[in-house]
Design a protein around this motif. Structure first.
Motif, PDB file in Angstrom:
ATOM      1  N   LEU A  69     -52.160 115.069  30.359  1.00 42.45           N
ATOM      2  CA  LEU A  69     -52.166 115.169  29.061  1.00 42.45           C
ATOM      3  C   LEU A  69     -51.364 113.905  29.078  1.00 42.45           C
ATOM      4  O   LEU A  69     -51.790 112.847  27.940  1.00 42.45           O
ATOM      5  CB  LEU A  69     -51.276 115.156  28.110  1.00 42.45           C
ATOM      6  N   GLU A  70     -50.120 113.202  29.537  1.00 40.51           N
ATOM      7  CA  GLU A  70     -49.052 112.120  29.724  1.00 40.51           C
ATOM      8  C   GLU A  70     -49.931 110.995  30.526  1.00 40.51           C
ATOM      9  O   GLU A  70     -50.007 110.035  30.267  1.00 40.51           O
ATOM     10  CB  GLU A  70     -48.276 112.728  30.260  1.00 40.51           C
ATOM     11  N   SER A  71     -49.925 111.473  31.735  1.00 41.04           N
ATOM     12  CA  SER A  71     -50.674 110.441  32.243  1.00 41.04           C
ATOM     13  C   SER A  71     -52.312 109.831  31.928  1.00 41.04           C
ATOM     14  O   SER A  71     -52.821 108.823  32.031  1.00 41.04           O
ATOM     15  CB  SER A  71     -51.413 111.754  33.725  1.00 41.04           C
ATOM     16  N   GLN A  72     -53.142 110.471  31.128  1.00 43.70           N
ATOM     17  CA  GLN A  72     -53.794 110.290  30.291  1.00 43.70           C
ATOM     18  C   GLN A  72     -53.626 109.146  29.277  1.00 43.70           C
ATOM     19  O   GLN A  72     -54.369 108.185  28.884  1.00 43.70           O
ATOM     20  CB  GLN A  72     -55.126 111.459  29.642  1.00 43.70           C
ATOM     21  N   ARG A  73     -52.764 109.572  28.374  1.00 43.75           N
ATOM     22  CA  ARG A  73     -51.932 108.268  27.990  1.00 43.75           C
ATOM     23  C   ARG A  73     -51.778 107.239  28.261  1.00 43.75           C
ATOM     24  O   ARG A  73     -51.655 105.923  27.275  1.00 43.75           O
ATOM     25  CB  ARG A  73     -50.679 109.162  26.871  1.00 43.75           C
ATOM     26  N   ILE A  74     -51.004 107.767  29.196  1.00 44.06           N
ATOM     27  CA  ILE A  74     -50.609 106.067  30.357  1.00 44.06           C
ATOM     28  C   ILE A  74     -51.647 105.662  30.645  1.00 44.06           C
ATOM     29  O   ILE A  74     -51.726 104.318  30.457  1.00 44.06           O
ATOM     30  CB  ILE A  74     -49.979 106.481  31.261  1.00 44.06           C
ATOM     31  N   GLN A  75     -52.728 105.851  31.573  1.00 46.14           N
ATOM     32  CA  GLN A  75     -54.145 105.531  31.268  1.00 46.14           C
ATOM     33  C   GLN A  75     -54.439 104.600  30.306  1.00 46.14           C
ATOM     34  O   GLN A  75     -55.271 103.695  30.978  1.00 46.14           O
ATOM     35  CB  GLN A  75     -54.890 106.709  32.357  1.00 46.14           C
ATOM     36  N   THR A  76     -54.663 104.922  29.339  1.00 40.83           N
ATOM     37  CA  THR A  76     -55.280 105.181  28.227  1.00 40.83           C
ATOM     38  C   THR A  76     -54.512 103.543  27.421  1.00 40.83           C
ATOM     39  O   THR A  76     -54.517 102.131  27.248  1.00 40.83           O
ATOM     40  CB  THR A  76     -55.245 105.722  26.627  1.00 40.83           C
ATOM     41  N   ALA A  77     -53.249 103.137  27.858  1.00 39.71           N
ATOM     42  CA  ALA A  77     -51.804 102.620  27.468  1.00 39.71           C
ATOM     43  C   ALA A  77     -52.259 100.855  27.646  1.00 39.71           C
ATOM     44  O   ALA A  77     -52.126 100.106  28.504  1.00 39.71           O
ATOM     45  CB  ALA A  77     -50.297 103.079  27.369  1.00 39.71           C
ATOM     46  N   LEU A  78     -52.871 101.485  30.056  1.00 35.45           N
ATOM     47  CA  LEU A  78     -52.831 100.239  31.312  1.00 35.45           C
ATOM     48  C   LEU A  78     -54.100  99.792  30.350  1.00 35.45           C
ATOM     49  O   LEU A  78     -54.097  98.434  30.687  1.00 35.45           O
ATOM     50  CB  LEU A  78     -52.203 101.267  32.277  1.00 35.45           C
ATOM     51  N   LYS A  79     -54.913 100.262  29.985  1.00 39.63           N
ATOM     52  CA  LYS A  79     -56.219 100.256  29.331  1.00 39.63           C
ATOM     53  C   LYS A  79     -56.005  98.721  28.155  1.00 39.63           C
ATOM     54  O   LYS A  79     -56.693  98.229  28.406  1.00 39.63           O
ATOM     55  CB  LYS A  79     -57.212 100.917  29.040  1.00 39.63           C
ATOM     56  N   ARG A  80     -55.804  99.962  27.408  1.00 38.15           N
ATOM     57  CA  ARG A  80     -55.272  99.019  26.088  1.00 38.15           C
ATOM     58  C   ARG A  80     -54.242  97.329  26.566  1.00 38.15           C
ATOM     59  O   ARG A  80     -54.473  96.421  26.009  1.00 38.15           O
ATOM     60  CB  ARG A  80     -54.428  99.466  24.901  1.00 38.15           C
ATOM     61  N   ILE A  81     -53.589  97.050  27.197  1.00 42.65           N
ATOM     62  CA  ILE A  81     -53.073  95.594  27.815  1.00 42.65           C
ATOM     63  C   ILE A  81     -53.817  95.198  28.346  1.00 42.65           C
ATOM     64  O   ILE A  81     -54.021  93.893  27.728  1.00 42.65           O
ATOM     65  CB  ILE A  81     -51.712  96.213  29.057  1.00 42.65           C
ATOM     66  N   GLU A  82     -54.507  95.791  29.491  1.00 40.34           N
ATOM     67  CA  GLU A  82     -55.491  94.668  29.826  1.00 40.34           C
ATOM     68  C   GLU A  82     -56.238  94.182  28.674  1.00 40.34           C
ATOM     69  O   GLU A  82     -56.855  93.915  28.751  1.00 40.34           O
ATOM     70  CB  GLU A  82     -56.730  95.312  30.739  1.00 40.34           C
ATOM     71  N   SER A  83     -56.919  95.079  27.618  1.00 35.71           N
ATOM     72  CA  SER A  83     -57.767  94.286  27.096  1.00 35.71           C
ATOM     73  C   SER A  83     -57.253  93.902  25.648  1.00 35.71           C
ATOM     74  O   SER A  83     -58.414  93.100  24.820  1.00 35.71           O
ATOM     75  CB  SER A  83     -58.658  95.829  26.139  1.00 35.71           C
ATOM     76  N   GLY A  84     -56.096  94.031  25.575  1.00 37.73           N
ATOM     77  CA  GLY A  84     -55.327  92.568  24.562  1.00 37.73           C
ATOM     78  C   GLY A  84     -55.150  93.538  23.361  1.00 37.73           C
ATOM     79  O   GLY A  84     -54.292  92.974  22.220  1.00 37.73           O
ATOM     80  N   ASP A  85     -55.211  95.043  23.669  1.00 35.40           N
ATOM     81  CA  ASP A  85     -54.446  95.536  21.855  1.00 35.40           C
ATOM     82  C   ASP A  85     -53.356  97.031  22.219  1.00 35.40           C
ATOM     83  O   ASP A  85     -53.512  97.835  21.232  1.00 35.40           O
ATOM     84  CB  ASP A  85     -55.867  96.913  22.134  1.00 35.40           C
ATOM     85  N   TYR A  86     -52.769  96.625  23.583  1.00 35.95           N
ATOM     86  CA  TYR A  86     -51.584  97.162  23.529  1.00 35.95           C
ATOM     87  C   TYR A  86     -50.547  96.679  22.629  1.00 35.95           C
ATOM     88  O   TYR A  86     -50.338  96.050  22.133  1.00 35.95           O
ATOM     89  CB  TYR A  86     -50.989  96.849  24.629  1.00 35.95           C
ATOM     90  N   GLY A  87     -50.033  97.696  21.704  1.00 33.64           N
ATOM     91  CA  GLY A  87     -48.931  98.220  20.610  1.00 33.64           C
ATOM     92  C   GLY A  87     -49.497  97.870  19.477  1.00 33.64           C
ATOM     93  O   GLY A  87     -49.577  97.711  18.455  1.00 33.64           O
ATOM     94  N   CYS A  88     -50.661  97.987  19.788  1.00 38.07           N
ATOM     95  CA  CYS A  88     -50.987  98.369  17.962  1.00 38.07           C
ATOM     96  C   CYS A  88     -51.952  99.523  17.732  1.00 38.07           C
ATOM     97  O   CYS A  88     -52.641 100.240  19.010  1.00 38.07           O
ATOM     98  CB  CYS A  88     -52.664  97.056  18.308  1.00 38.07           C
ATOM     99  N   CYS A  89     -51.584 100.257  17.004  1.00 40.23           N
ATOM    100  CA  CYS A  89     -52.195 101.377  16.525  1.00 40.23           C
ATOM    101  C   CYS A  89     -53.413 101.915  16.190  1.00 40.23           C
ATOM    102  O   CYS A  89     -54.810 101.027  15.994  1.00 40.23           O
ATOM    103  CB  CYS A  89     -51.853 101.656  15.284  1.00 40.23           C
TER     104      CYS A  89
END
Length: 120
Positions: A69-89
């Motif tokens: 589960l933590e690994s999946q959250r990390i992958q999602t966060a990394l994708k959000r960094i790439e897409s520019g959405d990181y840090g937004c709820c």
């Protein structure tokens, strides 16, 4: 989509996420090496030893699930960094507090949405 946040150090968060991902992979590898089925042959092991082995397997499985589960959250966060959405709820699209991200850079929801989810 909101514009990319400029008030946070994306490179630092990405580095922390990648380091944690490597750590999870190492933990998984170590667990896999030690994951042997519980011996159920009554002639080999006493009843309490079998119960202990089965309990250890259950703990190992639960731990592996949490790592996944933590690994999946990390992958999602990394994708959000790439897409520019990181840090937004992901629920309300407000900014997630920097202190909250510093505590756990893989968090995807703000404190208000997290508290709302706990209340339901």
């Amino acid at each position: 989509t909101k514009k990319m946040r400029t008030d946070i150090d994306l490179a630092a968060f990405k580095k922390r996420l990648l380091e944690r991902q490597r750590s999870i992979t190492a933990d998984r590898d170590a667990q896999n090496k030690g994951a042997a089925p519980a011996a159920l042959d009554q002639t080999r092991v006493g009843r309490l030893s079998r119960m202990d082995a089965m309990q250890q397997q259950a703990i190992s499985k639960a731990s592996a699930n949490l790592l996944n589960l933590e690994s999946q959250r990390i992958q999602t966060a990394l994708k959000r960094i790439e897409s520019g959405d990181y840090g937004c709820c992901i629920l309300c699209e407000d900014d997630i507090a920097v202190k909250r991200l510093e505590f756990d850079p893989s968090l995807l929801i703000c404190i208000d949405c997290a508290q709302d989810a706990e209340d339901t």
